[in-house]
Design an enzyme around this catalytic site. Structure first.
Site, PDB file in Angstrom:
ATOM      1  N   ASP A  30     -37.511 -26.288  -7.392  1.00  0.00           N
ATOM      2  CA  ASP A  30     -37.612 -26.783  -6.028  1.00  0.00           C
ATOM      3  C   ASP A  30     -38.919 -26.299  -5.405  1.00  0.00           C
ATOM      4  O   ASP A  30     -39.318 -25.146  -5.584  1.00  0.00           O
ATOM      5  CB  ASP A  30     -36.409 -26.271  -5.220  1.00  0.00           C
ATOM      6  CG  ASP A  30     -36.200 -27.028  -3.922  1.00  0.00           C
ATOM      7  OD1 ASP A  30     -35.176 -27.710  -3.787  1.00  0.00           O
ATOM      8  OD2 ASP A  30     -37.078 -26.919  -3.022  1.00  0.00           O
ATOM      9  N   ASN A  87     -25.468 -31.742  -2.326  1.00  0.00           N
ATOM     10  CA  ASN A  87     -25.365 -32.040  -0.900  1.00  0.00           C
ATOM     11  C   ASN A  87     -25.179 -33.546  -0.729  1.00  0.00           C
ATOM     12  O   ASN A  87     -25.866 -34.338  -1.369  1.00  0.00           O
ATOM     13  CB  ASN A  87     -26.636 -31.591  -0.166  1.00  0.00           C
ATOM     14  CG  ASN A  87     -26.789 -30.083  -0.147  1.00  0.00           C
ATOM     15  OD1 ASN A  87     -25.807 -29.355  -0.084  1.00  0.00           O
ATOM     16  ND2 ASN A  87     -28.025 -29.599  -0.223  1.00  0.00           N
ATOM     17  N   GLY A  93     -26.417 -31.832   4.361  1.00  0.00           N
ATOM     18  CA  GLY A  93     -27.802 -31.374   4.241  1.00  0.00           C
ATOM     19  C   GLY A  93     -28.614 -32.146   3.223  1.00  0.00           C
ATOM     20  O   GLY A  93     -29.675 -31.687   2.788  1.00  0.00           O
ATOM     21  N   HIS A 100     -29.224 -34.952  -7.149  1.00  0.00           N
ATOM     22  CA  HIS A 100     -29.786 -33.708  -7.685  1.00  0.00           C
ATOM     23  C   HIS A 100     -28.776 -32.592  -7.551  1.00  0.00           C
ATOM     24  O   HIS A 100     -28.125 -32.438  -6.522  1.00  0.00           O
ATOM     25  CB  HIS A 100     -31.102 -33.337  -6.991  1.00  0.00           C
ATOM     26  CG  HIS A 100     -31.061 -33.405  -5.489  1.00  0.00           C
ATOM     27  ND1 HIS A 100     -31.112 -34.588  -4.794  1.00  0.00           N
ATOM     28  CD2 HIS A 100     -30.967 -32.430  -4.558  1.00  0.00           C
ATOM     29  CE1 HIS A 100     -31.053 -34.343  -3.496  1.00  0.00           C
ATOM     30  NE2 HIS A 100     -30.956 -33.040  -3.326  1.00  0.00           N
ATOM     31  N   LEU A 101     -28.683 -31.836  -8.624  1.00  0.00           N
ATOM     32  CA  LEU A 101     -27.801 -30.665  -8.670  1.00  0.00           C
ATOM     33  C   LEU A 101     -28.674 -29.436  -8.462  1.00  0.00           C
ATOM     34  O   LEU A 101     -29.581 -29.157  -9.256  1.00  0.00           O
ATOM     35  CB  LEU A 101     -27.101 -30.622 -10.037  1.00  0.00           C
ATOM     36  CG  LEU A 101     -26.196 -29.423 -10.330  1.00  0.00           C
ATOM     37  CD1 LEU A 101     -25.069 -29.311  -9.308  1.00  0.00           C
ATOM     38  CD2 LEU A 101     -25.621 -29.544 -11.745  1.00  0.00           C
ATOM     39  N   HIS A 102     -28.411 -28.709  -7.362  1.00  0.00           N
ATOM     40  CA  HIS A 102     -29.149 -27.470  -7.104  1.00  0.00           C
ATOM     41  C   HIS A 102     -28.583 -26.356  -7.985  1.00  0.00           C
ATOM     42  O   HIS A 102     -27.363 -26.157  -8.022  1.00  0.00           O
ATOM     43  CB  HIS A 102     -28.983 -27.028  -5.647  1.00  0.00           C
ATOM     44  CG  HIS A 102     -29.593 -27.922  -4.615  1.00  0.00           C
ATOM     45  ND1 HIS A 102     -30.830 -27.681  -4.054  1.00  0.00           N
ATOM     46  CD2 HIS A 102     -29.133 -29.046  -4.011  1.00  0.00           C
ATOM     47  CE1 HIS A 102     -31.102 -28.615  -3.150  1.00  0.00           C
ATOM     48  NE2 HIS A 102     -30.079 -29.458  -3.104  1.00  0.00           N
TER      49      HIS A 102
HETATM   50  P1  5GP Z   1     -31.322 -31.829  -0.523  1.00  0.00           P
HETATM   51  O1  5GP Z   1     -31.592 -31.244   0.835  1.00  0.00           O
HETATM   52  O2  5GP Z   1     -31.496 -33.327  -0.524  1.00  0.00           O
HETATM   53  O3  5GP Z   1     -29.997 -31.405  -1.115  1.00  0.00           O
HETATM   54  O4  5GP Z   1     -32.401 -31.182  -1.505  1.00  0.00           O
HETATM   55  C1  5GP Z   1     -33.656 -31.721  -1.686  1.00  0.00           C
HETATM   56  C2  5GP Z   1     -34.512 -30.611  -2.234  1.00  0.00           C
HETATM   57  O5  5GP Z   1     -35.651 -31.196  -2.817  1.00  0.00           O
HETATM   58  C3  5GP Z   1     -35.007 -29.624  -1.176  1.00  0.00           C
HETATM   59  O6  5GP Z   1     -34.563 -28.314  -1.522  1.00  0.00           O
HETATM   60  C4  5GP Z   1     -36.526 -29.757  -1.219  1.00  0.00           C
HETATM   61  O7  5GP Z   1     -37.190 -28.526  -1.072  1.00  0.00           O
HETATM   62  C5  5GP Z   1     -36.758 -30.372  -2.596  1.00  0.00           C
HETATM   63  N1  5GP Z   1     -37.898 -31.257  -2.687  1.00  0.00           N
HETATM   64  C6  5GP Z   1     -38.204 -32.299  -1.862  1.00  0.00           C
HETATM   65  N2  5GP Z   1     -39.306 -32.912  -2.279  1.00  0.00           N
HETATM   66  C7  5GP Z   1     -39.716 -32.264  -3.398  1.00  0.00           C
HETATM   67  C8  5GP Z   1     -40.820 -32.457  -4.288  1.00  0.00           C
HETATM   68  O8  5GP Z   1     -41.653 -33.363  -4.132  1.00  0.00           O
HETATM   69  N3  5GP Z   1     -40.927 -31.592  -5.331  1.00  0.00           N
HETATM   70  C9  5GP Z   1     -40.019 -30.593  -5.543  1.00  0.00           C
HETATM   71  N4  5GP Z   1     -40.206 -29.789  -6.616  1.00  0.00           N
HETATM   72  N5  5GP Z   1     -38.961 -30.385  -4.729  1.00  0.00           N
HETATM   73  C10 5GP Z   1     -38.822 -31.216  -3.670  1.00  0.00           C
END
Ligand code: 5GP
Ligand code: ZN
Length: 114
Positions: A30, A87, A93, A100-102
């Site tokens: 991330d 999320n 959030g 995507h799986l964090h």
């Molecule tokens: P969400 O909030 O949708 O669950 O998570 C999206 C995640 O993607 C966030 O933690 C954010 O920091 C990450 N993210 C967004 N754009 C990019 C990107 O262009 N590259 C990377 N490596 N992470 C990204």
């Protein structure tokens, strides 16, 4: 899906710190990490979010979870523990509309999350 940032990362059009790759998924760090280990495991083929998953995604999900486990092992957090998060929607959030799986680890996680 030319506008989707994670499709562009999968396609190699946008750079990312890739840590694992399988036939169905890609794992990369991330860009705004919330923990010492913060990796996103995404499907190669665009799926919008976890609320759209069905039985037809069973094999993909198994591969995503197996990839998350190998990422945790590679970062040395498999024993200390880690958190896996999807999320969904505004209250969940979710900000990027590509599944995507964090994978979060390297520190103790608060429960419930803030
Ligand atoms: P969400 O909030 O949708 O669950 O998570 C999206 C995640 O993607 C966030 O933690 C954010 O920091 C990450 N993210 C967004 N754009 C990019 C990107 O262009 N590259 C990377 N490596 N992470 C990204
Ligand atoms: Zn996408």
């Amino acid at each position: 899906m030319g506008e989707c940032i994670f499709c562009r990362i999968v396609a190699g059009e946008v750079p990312a710190d890739v840590v694992a790759e399988t036939s169905r998924c890609l794992a990369f760090r991330d860009r705004n990490p919330k923990a010492p280990t913060h990796v996103l495991v995404v499907p190669v083929d665009h799926v919008a979010h976890a609320g759209e998953l069905g039985a037809e995604h069973a094999d993909l999900l198994a591969e995503m979870f197996a990839t998350a486990r190998s990422v945790a092992e590679g970062d040395g957090v498999a024993e200390s523990g880690y958190r896996l998060v999807f999320n969904v929607g505004d209250d969940g959030g979710n900000t990027v509309a590509h599944l995507h799986l964090h994978v979060l680890g390297g520190r103790a996680m608060a429960w419930p999350p803030g």
